[in-house]
Design an enzyme around this catalytic site. Structure first.
Site, PDB file in Angstrom:
ATOM      1  N   SER A 234       0.753  -0.825   0.139  1.00 43.57           N
ATOM      2  CA  SER A 234      -0.082   0.071  -0.017  1.00 43.57           C
ATOM      3  C   SER A 234       1.010   1.203  -0.076  1.00 43.57           C
ATOM      4  CB  SER A 234      -0.559  -0.211   1.378  1.00 43.57           C
ATOM      5  OG  SER A 234      -2.253   0.859   1.380  1.00 43.57           O
ATOM      6  N   ASP A 328      -9.088  -5.351  -5.699  1.00 42.19           N
ATOM      7  CA  ASP A 328      -7.950  -4.680  -5.419  1.00 42.19           C
ATOM      8  C   ASP A 328      -9.316  -3.330  -4.312  1.00 42.19           C
ATOM      9  OD1 ASP A 328      -7.202  -2.146  -3.363  1.00 42.19           O
ATOM     10  OD2 ASP A 328      -5.609  -2.721  -3.978  1.00 42.19           O
ATOM     11  N   HIS A 362      -6.513  -5.533  -1.569  1.00 39.14           N
ATOM     12  CA  HIS A 362      -5.498  -5.140  -1.696  1.00 39.14           C
ATOM     13  C   HIS A 362      -4.525  -5.730  -0.192  1.00 39.14           C
ATOM     14  CE1 HIS A 362      -3.558  -1.457  -1.134  1.00 39.14           C
ATOM     15  NE2 HIS A 362      -3.618  -1.728   0.598  1.00 39.14           N
TER      16      HIS A 362
END
Length: 420
Positions: A234, A328, A362
């Site tokens: 991330s 995601d 994600h």
């Protein structure tokens, strides 16, 4: 006599185990149930329904679950399908070295959706899931500006060095570093805000901090140079890409579901300044469960602001691995990876590799980690939706974990090894 075995009873959290029940009645309906209580006291649980075979056995390597939290032949399904009793709670091992997760595997002689005190199990088996192998050492790092934890494999080394970072929640997360050290890497789990005396919020990405961390790791006698790897998820993936682009110490970067622009906070490296693309909170979509779908909050990747904020990855001298989940919900990570590869090719660079996983979300983590579809992160008033479907996400984690280690070894040299 009914017997339930889990082999091995002590293992690394990314390693498979073998669950087998025997002594049952042929064609008997049974429930295999797993549970653990995390460090915050939240219970996670999963169950799967099976029919015993003609020999009165259930072997999860061969038997097909007919219902429960998954169906089909899924040897590690009782782990990656674990769900919290508390909504929007993510399973994270905070104390990576001091204790394992204690998982209880229970066998019931019928199909049971939710075990109660009236349900007597046929057998139980407690197991331990560790995040460091025996002999791995952890050292608190508070040196100059750098804050984190260094994990070293047993033995004299030297070992390939890796910097490990997570995302926008801040703090220090160590479990992936412990597992990588268990594979023979010297790993610095690096905090960059909201930890000890670091800034509570991320106002600017100052690359000199990450340069200092890289130099610190390379100075350690057990770390094999001349270059390092970096892995980030991330926001950590964004920082990892910037490190590969600006720092001569970085030979390889693994970017898991990140962007290829500077987002939210600007980047500075000596006389270089890259403005940030602002977030568009009005583009959040609130799901039926009350979580935020943030796929569009970064805006149009082709507009002028994105061009001005692009990380100059063409400057990277090392190799780049992009790992993306195509489901995601936090951002369009596949698109950003594809834009990065296109930018590299524009500059006649051929140093990018893409691993793209359909229906994965994600939070792509080490194998057997439960899918976290949505959870809270500091500073956001509603939980964030991460996306993914359980079984495809689990397969993505298993495959990518092996590929990440192979990629690091290919470009940093062979790692040592340890086993629980």
């Amino acid at each position: 006599m009914v017997q339930l075995t889990v082999t091995p009873e002590k293992s690394l959290a990314d390693s498979p185990v073998w669950i087998r029940a025997c002594g049952l009645t042929p064609s008997q309906p049974v429930t295999l149930y797993s549970s653990l209580i995390d460090e915050k006291g939240v219970k996670f649980q999963a169950r799967a329904f099976y029919w015993a075979n003609e020999a009165g056995e259930v072997d999860v390597k061969e038997a097909s679950a007919v219902g429960g939290d998954y169906i089909g032949v899924c040897p590690m399904g009782l782990f990656w399908s674990l769900k919290p009793e508390k909504m929007f709670h993510r399973l994270i091992k905070r104390d990576a070295i001091g204790s394992p997760f204690h998982v209880q595997i229970t066998l019931f002689g019928s199909f049971i959706l939710m075990p109660s005190t009236n349900d007597t199990p046929l057998a139980t088996c407690p197991i331990e899931r560790w995040f460091v192998a025996p002999g791995v050492e952890r050292f608190q790092i508070k040196d100059g500006q750098v804050r984190g934890a260094l994990f070293l494999p047993p033995g004299p080394g030297p070992f390939p060095g890796v910097i490990d970072m997570f995302g926008g929640g801040g703090g220090l997360i160590e479990f992936r570093a412990g597992l990588l050290a268990s594979k023979g890497f010297a790993v610095l789990a690096l905090a960059y805000f909201a930890y000890l005396d670091l800034p509570r919020t991320l106002e600017e990405i100052n690359m000199e901090y990450f340069e200092e961390a890289a130099k610190l790791l390379l100075k350690h006698p057990k770390v094999r140079g001349p270059g390092l790897g970096v892995i980030g998820l991330s926001k950590g993936a964004e920082v990892a890409l910037a490190m590969a682009s600006f720092l001569e110490q970085i030979d390889v970067a693994v970017c898991i579901n990140g962007t290829t622009n500077v987002n939210g906070t600007p980047l500075r490296f000596r006389d270089i300044y890259i403005p940030a693309v602002r977030y568009y909170p009005e583009k959040y979509i609130i799901s039926n469960m009350g979580a935020l779908y943030g796929h569009h909050i970064i805006g149009d990747p082709w507009d002028e602001a994105h061009q001005a904020s692009a990380i100059p990855l063409e400057k990277a001298q090392g190799q780049l691995l992009f790992v993306v989940g195509e489901d995601d919900h936090a951002l369009n990570s596949k698109l950003f990876a594809e834009l990065a590869i296109a930018r590299a090719k524009k500059y006649r660079k051929n140093n990018c590799t893409l691993l793209s996983y359909p229906r994965a979300g994600h939070l792509i983590e080490p194998p057997s980690s439960p899918l976290c579809f949505a959870s809270w992160i500091p500073g956001i008033l509603k939980p964030t939706q991460w996306g993914g479907e359980m079984e495809p996400h689990a397969k993505a984690q298993e495959h990518s974990w092996k590929e990440i280690q192979k990629f690091l070894e290919l470009h940093l040299g062979p790692a040592g090894s340890s086993n629980v």
